[in-house]
Design an enzyme around this catalytic site. Structure first.
Site, PDB file in Angstrom:
ATOM      1  N   ARG A  88     -43.811  15.811   1.440  1.00  0.00           N
ATOM      2  CA  ARG A  88     -44.373  15.248   2.684  1.00  0.00           C
ATOM      3  C   ARG A  88     -44.164  16.184   3.884  1.00  0.00           C
ATOM      4  O   ARG A  88     -44.868  16.086   4.868  1.00  0.00           O
ATOM      5  CB  ARG A  88     -43.795  13.866   2.973  1.00  0.00           C
ATOM      6  CG  ARG A  88     -42.349  13.892   3.380  1.00  0.00           C
ATOM      7  CD  ARG A  88     -41.879  12.522   3.795  1.00  0.00           C
ATOM      8  NE  ARG A  88     -41.752  11.615   2.673  1.00  0.00           N
ATOM      9  CZ  ARG A  88     -40.947  10.554   2.679  1.00  0.00           C
ATOM     10  NH1 ARG A  88     -40.241  10.269   3.753  1.00  0.00           N
ATOM     11  NH2 ARG A  88     -40.847   9.772   1.638  1.00  0.00           N
TER      12      ARG A  88
ATOM     13  N   ASN B  81     -32.082  21.979  10.553  1.00  0.00           N
ATOM     14  CA  ASN B  81     -33.034  21.466   9.566  1.00  0.00           C
ATOM     15  C   ASN B  81     -34.450  21.537  10.168  1.00  0.00           C
ATOM     16  O   ASN B  81     -34.701  20.964  11.227  1.00  0.00           O
ATOM     17  CB  ASN B  81     -32.645  20.021   9.213  1.00  0.00           C
ATOM     18  CG  ASN B  81     -33.563  19.419   8.176  1.00  0.00           C
ATOM     19  OD1 ASN B  81     -34.782  19.543   8.266  1.00  0.00           O
ATOM     20  ND2 ASN B  81     -33.001  18.739   7.202  1.00  0.00           N
TER      21      ASN B  81
ATOM     22  N   GLU C 116     -32.034  21.340   0.348  1.00  0.00           N
ATOM     23  CA  GLU C 116     -31.778  19.928   0.023  1.00  0.00           C
ATOM     24  C   GLU C 116     -32.772  19.470  -1.021  1.00  0.00           C
ATOM     25  O   GLU C 116     -33.984  19.738  -0.890  1.00  0.00           O
ATOM     26  CB  GLU C 116     -31.981  19.060   1.264  1.00  0.00           C
ATOM     27  CG  GLU C 116     -30.860  19.105   2.241  1.00  0.00           C
ATOM     28  CD  GLU C 116     -31.150  18.174   3.403  1.00  0.00           C
ATOM     29  OE1 GLU C 116     -32.044  17.314   3.311  1.00  0.00           O
ATOM     30  OE2 GLU C 116     -30.485  18.332   4.420  1.00  0.00           O
TER      31      GLU C 116
ATOM     32  N   THR D  96     -33.710  10.026   4.361  1.00  0.00           N
ATOM     33  CA  THR D  96     -32.662   9.781   3.364  1.00  0.00           C
ATOM     34  C   THR D  96     -31.758   8.654   3.862  1.00  0.00           C
ATOM     35  O   THR D  96     -30.993   8.834   4.805  1.00  0.00           O
ATOM     36  CB  THR D  96     -31.857  11.072   3.127  1.00  0.00           C
ATOM     37  OG1 THR D  96     -32.786  12.138   2.966  1.00  0.00           O
ATOM     38  CG2 THR D  96     -30.994  10.956   1.891  1.00  0.00           C
TER      39      THR D  96
ATOM     40  N   ARG E  16     -39.014  17.578  -0.717  1.00  0.00           N
ATOM     41  CA  ARG E  16     -39.071  16.245  -1.328  1.00  0.00           C
ATOM     42  C   ARG E  16     -40.067  16.239  -2.478  1.00  0.00           C
ATOM     43  O   ARG E  16     -41.009  17.032  -2.497  1.00  0.00           O
ATOM     44  CB  ARG E  16     -39.475  15.190  -0.280  1.00  0.00           C
ATOM     45  CG  ARG E  16     -38.447  14.996   0.812  1.00  0.00           C
ATOM     46  CD  ARG E  16     -38.841  13.854   1.729  1.00  0.00           C
ATOM     47  NE  ARG E  16     -38.560  12.575   1.124  1.00  0.00           N
ATOM     48  CZ  ARG E  16     -37.530  11.784   1.454  1.00  0.00           C
ATOM     49  NH1 ARG E  16     -36.714  12.129   2.416  1.00  0.00           N
ATOM     50  NH2 ARG E  16     -37.339  10.640   0.841  1.00  0.00           N
TER      51      ARG E  16
ATOM     52  N   HIS F   3     -35.533  20.447   3.181  1.00  0.00           N
ATOM     53  CA  HIS F   3     -35.546  19.449   2.097  1.00  0.00           C
ATOM     54  C   HIS F   3     -36.925  19.451   1.441  1.00  0.00           C
ATOM     55  O   HIS F   3     -37.911  19.056   2.064  1.00  0.00           O
ATOM     56  CB  HIS F   3     -35.227  18.074   2.702  1.00  0.00           C
ATOM     57  CG  HIS F   3     -35.122  16.967   1.705  1.00  0.00           C
ATOM     58  ND1 HIS F   3     -34.818  15.680   2.074  1.00  0.00           N
ATOM     59  CD2 HIS F   3     -35.270  16.928   0.354  1.00  0.00           C
ATOM     60  CE1 HIS F   3     -34.792  14.907   0.999  1.00  0.00           C
ATOM     61  NE2 HIS F   3     -35.078  15.635  -0.058  1.00  0.00           N
TER      62      HIS F   3
ATOM     63  N   HIS G 290     -27.006  13.919   9.679  1.00  0.00           N
ATOM     64  CA  HIS G 290     -28.063  12.897   9.682  1.00  0.00           C
ATOM     65  C   HIS G 290     -28.052  12.118  10.984  1.00  0.00           C
ATOM     66  O   HIS G 290     -27.057  11.494  11.334  1.00  0.00           O
ATOM     67  CB  HIS G 290     -27.992  11.928   8.501  1.00  0.00           C
ATOM     68  CG  HIS G 290     -29.367  11.406   8.147  1.00  0.00           C
ATOM     69  ND1 HIS G 290     -29.995  10.429   8.878  1.00  0.00           N
ATOM     70  CD2 HIS G 290     -30.243  11.776   7.195  1.00  0.00           C
ATOM     71  CE1 HIS G 290     -31.189  10.218   8.364  1.00  0.00           C
ATOM     72  NE2 HIS G 290     -31.374  11.019   7.350  1.00  0.00           N
TER      73      HIS G 290
ATOM     74  N   GLU H  64     -21.242  16.549   1.977  1.00  0.00           N
ATOM     75  CA  GLU H  64     -21.769  16.334   3.333  1.00  0.00           C
ATOM     76  C   GLU H  64     -21.721  14.838   3.584  1.00  0.00           C
ATOM     77  O   GLU H  64     -22.321  14.055   2.835  1.00  0.00           O
ATOM     78  CB  GLU H  64     -23.202  16.870   3.453  1.00  0.00           C
ATOM     79  CG  GLU H  64     -23.768  16.612   4.852  1.00  0.00           C
ATOM     80  CD  GLU H  64     -25.033  17.403   5.155  1.00  0.00           C
ATOM     81  OE1 GLU H  64     -25.207  18.518   4.621  1.00  0.00           O
ATOM     82  OE2 GLU H  64     -25.846  16.898   5.940  1.00  0.00           O
TER      83      GLU H  64
ATOM     84  N   HIS I   5     -39.065  18.845  10.067  1.00  0.00           N
ATOM     85  CA  HIS I   5     -40.058  18.128  10.865  1.00  0.00           C
ATOM     86  C   HIS I   5     -41.000  19.041  11.642  1.00  0.00           C
ATOM     87  O   HIS I   5     -41.969  18.556  12.233  1.00  0.00           O
ATOM     88  CB  HIS I   5     -39.378  17.053  11.709  1.00  0.00           C
ATOM     89  CG  HIS I   5     -38.730  16.039  10.803  1.00  0.00           C
ATOM     90  ND1 HIS I   5     -39.459  15.318   9.886  1.00  0.00           N
ATOM     91  CD2 HIS I   5     -37.430  15.727  10.589  1.00  0.00           C
ATOM     92  CE1 HIS I   5     -38.633  14.559   9.178  1.00  0.00           C
ATOM     93  NE2 HIS I   5     -37.399  14.793   9.575  1.00  0.00           N
TER      94      HIS I   5
HETATM   95  N1  PXP Z   1     -28.241  16.344   6.094  1.00  0.00           N
HETATM   96  C1  PXP Z   1     -28.933  15.815   5.056  1.00  0.00           C
HETATM   97  C2  PXP Z   1     -28.309  15.837   3.713  1.00  0.00           C
HETATM   98  C3  PXP Z   1     -30.223  15.294   5.242  1.00  0.00           C
HETATM   99  O1  PXP Z   1     -30.900  14.753   4.209  1.00  0.00           O
HETATM  100  C4  PXP Z   1     -30.815  15.362   6.516  1.00  0.00           C
HETATM  101  C5  PXP Z   1     -32.205  14.873   6.725  1.00  0.00           C
HETATM  102  O2  PXP Z   1     -33.085  15.624   5.991  1.00  0.00           O
HETATM  103  C6  PXP Z   1     -30.063  15.929   7.560  1.00  0.00           C
HETATM  104  C7  PXP Z   1     -28.769  16.390   7.321  1.00  0.00           C
HETATM  105  C8  PXP Z   1     -30.606  16.057   8.946  1.00  0.00           C
HETATM  106  O3  PXP Z   1     -30.856  14.816   9.480  1.00  0.00           O
HETATM  107  P1  PXP Z   1     -31.656  14.705  10.849  1.00  0.00           P
HETATM  108  O4  PXP Z   1     -33.006  15.309  10.621  1.00  0.00           O
HETATM  109  O5  PXP Z   1     -31.687  13.244  11.119  1.00  0.00           O
HETATM  110  O6  PXP Z   1     -30.853  15.479  11.877  1.00  0.00           O
END
Ligand code: PXP
Length: 248
Positions: free
Chosen positions: A53, A11, A74, A105, A49, A47, A198, A155, A14
């Site tokens: 952001r 992901n 996402e 989330t 949003r 993602h 997550h 998931e 960030h």
């Molecule tokens: N899976 C989903 C559905 C998420 O919303 C997120 C966060 O955007 C992640 C995985 C990844 O989470 P993290 O960034 O905490 O590893």
């Protein structure tokens, strides 16, 4: 029986958070995605949003253009996001709950109480060729509803478990992990493909990588944080090695 392979979805949200902190063009999340693929990512997760952001619309357009691995898009289950997904037709669409005031989330999607709307929402995405996944907790009610929604994937939200581990609440963490394990088995027995994600880090990834029914882990914040110190490639390579070791 051999354990099926486990995919790592990286992901990149960030990287965009850091870029947007200054309103600059760097660091570029698309460059991060390409580097992640080189380092062994099987897919890229982003993602979009409602408040933009981190990832912005242009990032999604560019990812769709350049990615050589599946994009896991996402999004919240809103008309605006559905239109964007139908325009780009990413490999996967992961539906997540979204609140403007949350930092990330926080919980899983309410599927059981919103089944009719979600079933209607999912159908056109499936028809467009997107593999829809629902981001949920391990509550059997939510898993059973997901199995009736038309989505082929769930998931499981690992964030509560990783928070408990971080807070040193070992007994509660063990209970939450047991719940997630049971949830993964239930989802699998109902014919759903199981993903998890997550808050996962080097310290918490192994029990999920070791679950044979889990087919994909989506990991972001920790990898991007670790990349500040060791670089994105080495951070991903180490996560991949830990996943492979736990998978056996
Ligand atoms: N899976 C989903 C559905 C998420 O919303 C997120 C966060 O955007 C992640 C995985 C990844 O989470 P993290 O960034 O905490 O590893």
């Amino acid at each position: 029986m051999t354990t099926p392979p486990l995919r790592l979805g990286v992901n990149i949200d960030h990287v965009a958070t850091l870029r947007n902190a200054r309103g600059s063009a760097y660091p570029d999340p698309v460059r991060a995605a390409l580097l992640a693929i080189e380092a062994g990512a099987d897919g890229i997760t982003a993602h979009l949003r409602e408040d933009r952001r981190h990832i912005i619309d242009r990032d999604i357009e560019r990812l769709v253009e350049v990615l050589t691995v599946p994009l896991n898009f996402e999004m919240a289950a809103t008309d605006e996001m559905q239109a964007i997904a139908l325009r780009h037709k990413p490999h996967a669409v992961c539906l997540v709950p979204e609140k403007r005031e949350e930092r990330t989330t926080e919980g899983g999607l309410e599927v059981a109480g919103d089944l009719e709307r979600l079933t209607d929402f999912i159908a056109p995405l499936t028809e467009a060729g997107c593999r829809v996944s629902l981001f949920i907790g391990h509550d059997p009610r939510q898993i059973e509803a997901a199995a009736r929604s038309g989505a082929p994937v769930v998931e499981l939200h690992t964030g509560h478990y990783t928070d408990l581990v971080a807070e040193g609440r070992a007994e509660e963490a063990a209970l939450e992990l047991a719940g997630l394990k049971q949830g993964a088995q239930l989802a699998h027995s109902l014919g759903l493909e199981v993903h998890a994600g997550h808050g996962l880090s080097y310290d918490t990834v192994s029990p999920f990588a070791a679950m044979p029914v889990v087919r994909e882990l989506n990991i972001g914040h920790f990898l991007i944080s670790e990349a500040v110190f060791v670089g994105l490639g080495p951070a991903i390579a180490r996560m991949r090695a830990l996943m492979d070791a736990a998978r056996g």
